[in-house]
Design an enzyme around this catalytic site. Sequence first.
Site, PDB file in Angstrom:
ATOM      1  N   THR A   3      -0.788   7.647  -1.214  1.00 25.33           N
ATOM      2  CA  THR A   3      -2.097   7.527  -1.867  1.00 25.33           C
ATOM      3  C   THR A   3      -2.974   6.462  -1.219  1.00 25.33           C
ATOM      4  OG1 THR A   3      -1.351   5.837  -3.446  1.00 25.33           O
ATOM      5  CG2 THR A   3      -1.000   8.146  -4.047  1.00 25.33           C
ATOM      6  N   ARG A  47       0.841  -1.194   0.000  1.00 25.82           N
ATOM      7  CA  ARG A  47       0.000   0.000   0.000  1.00 25.82           C
ATOM      8  C   ARG A  47       0.879   1.249   0.000  1.00 25.82           C
ATOM      9  NH1 ARG A  47      -5.212   0.190   0.716  1.00 25.82           N
ATOM     10  NH2 ARG A  47      -5.204  -1.925   1.544  1.00 25.82           N
ATOM     11  N   ASP A  93      -4.111 -11.476  12.262  1.00 25.81           N
ATOM     12  CA  ASP A  93      -3.304 -11.350  11.048  1.00 25.81           C
ATOM     13  C   ASP A  93      -2.891 -12.747  10.586  1.00 25.81           C
ATOM     14  OD1 ASP A  93      -0.846 -11.143   9.383  1.00 25.81           O
ATOM     15  OD2 ASP A  93      -1.092  -8.997   9.753  1.00 25.81           O
ATOM     16  N   ASP A 125       0.943 -13.327  10.012  1.00 19.23           N
ATOM     17  CA  ASP A 125       1.719 -13.450  11.244  1.00 19.23           C
ATOM     18  C   ASP A 125       1.468 -14.790  11.921  1.00 19.23           C
ATOM     19  OD1 ASP A 125       3.004 -11.012  11.072  1.00 19.23           O
ATOM     20  OD2 ASP A 125       1.492  -9.934  12.217  1.00 19.23           O
TER      21      ASP A 125
END
Length: 209
Positions: A108, A104, A200, A203
């Site tokens: 933006t 990401r 997650d 993870d």
Amino acid sequence: MGRLVIMDHPLIQHKVSLMRDKGTGSKEFRELLEEVSMLMAYEVTRDLPLREVEIETPLAVSRTKVIAGKKVGIIPILRAGLGMVEGILRLIPAAKVGHIGLYRDPDTLRPVEYYCKLPKDAQERLLILVDPMLATGGSASAAITFIKQRGVKNIKLVNIIAAPEGVQRVRQDHPDVDIYVAAVDERLDEQGYIIPGMGDAGDRLFGTK
């Protein structure tokens, strides 16, 4: 219009519940993710075309059916999607495996492709895009876009757990793509994690947290 298929098979639901448990360690989580992926692949490939062939059994000649040459590719979204590949390969050992990596952009906030390697004949294959979690849908939608830009038309998205927001995003951006999930959870929290979810997945899969 692409379908949303929620797989409520008892074995899938049972194993996903074990994956959600915070007490489940990386080894067991990894094994469960492979098993759930294999079970889901059974349904994802339900509409593969068949053709009739003639074979000779130990007792007689028989007309029977085999898959009609439909080629399959498995494309994990790095990194958590890697945990789903082996389970699907158990069912479809001849499938080719590609990879797609996204990050990401901090300014933006849009997904940027940093790696994409698809089978050379990807345009001729059914590509199964895999990622355990469908949260905001931004990464999955971007991955589908990047794959389509390479001329691929037959794509299915497979996730273990999805948020309603992620499902809506993918259906809005790619109404032609079927989405297969084991569960659609309540919502996203302020950090973009699925609630109740399973934390997650990357993870937990790789023991990095």
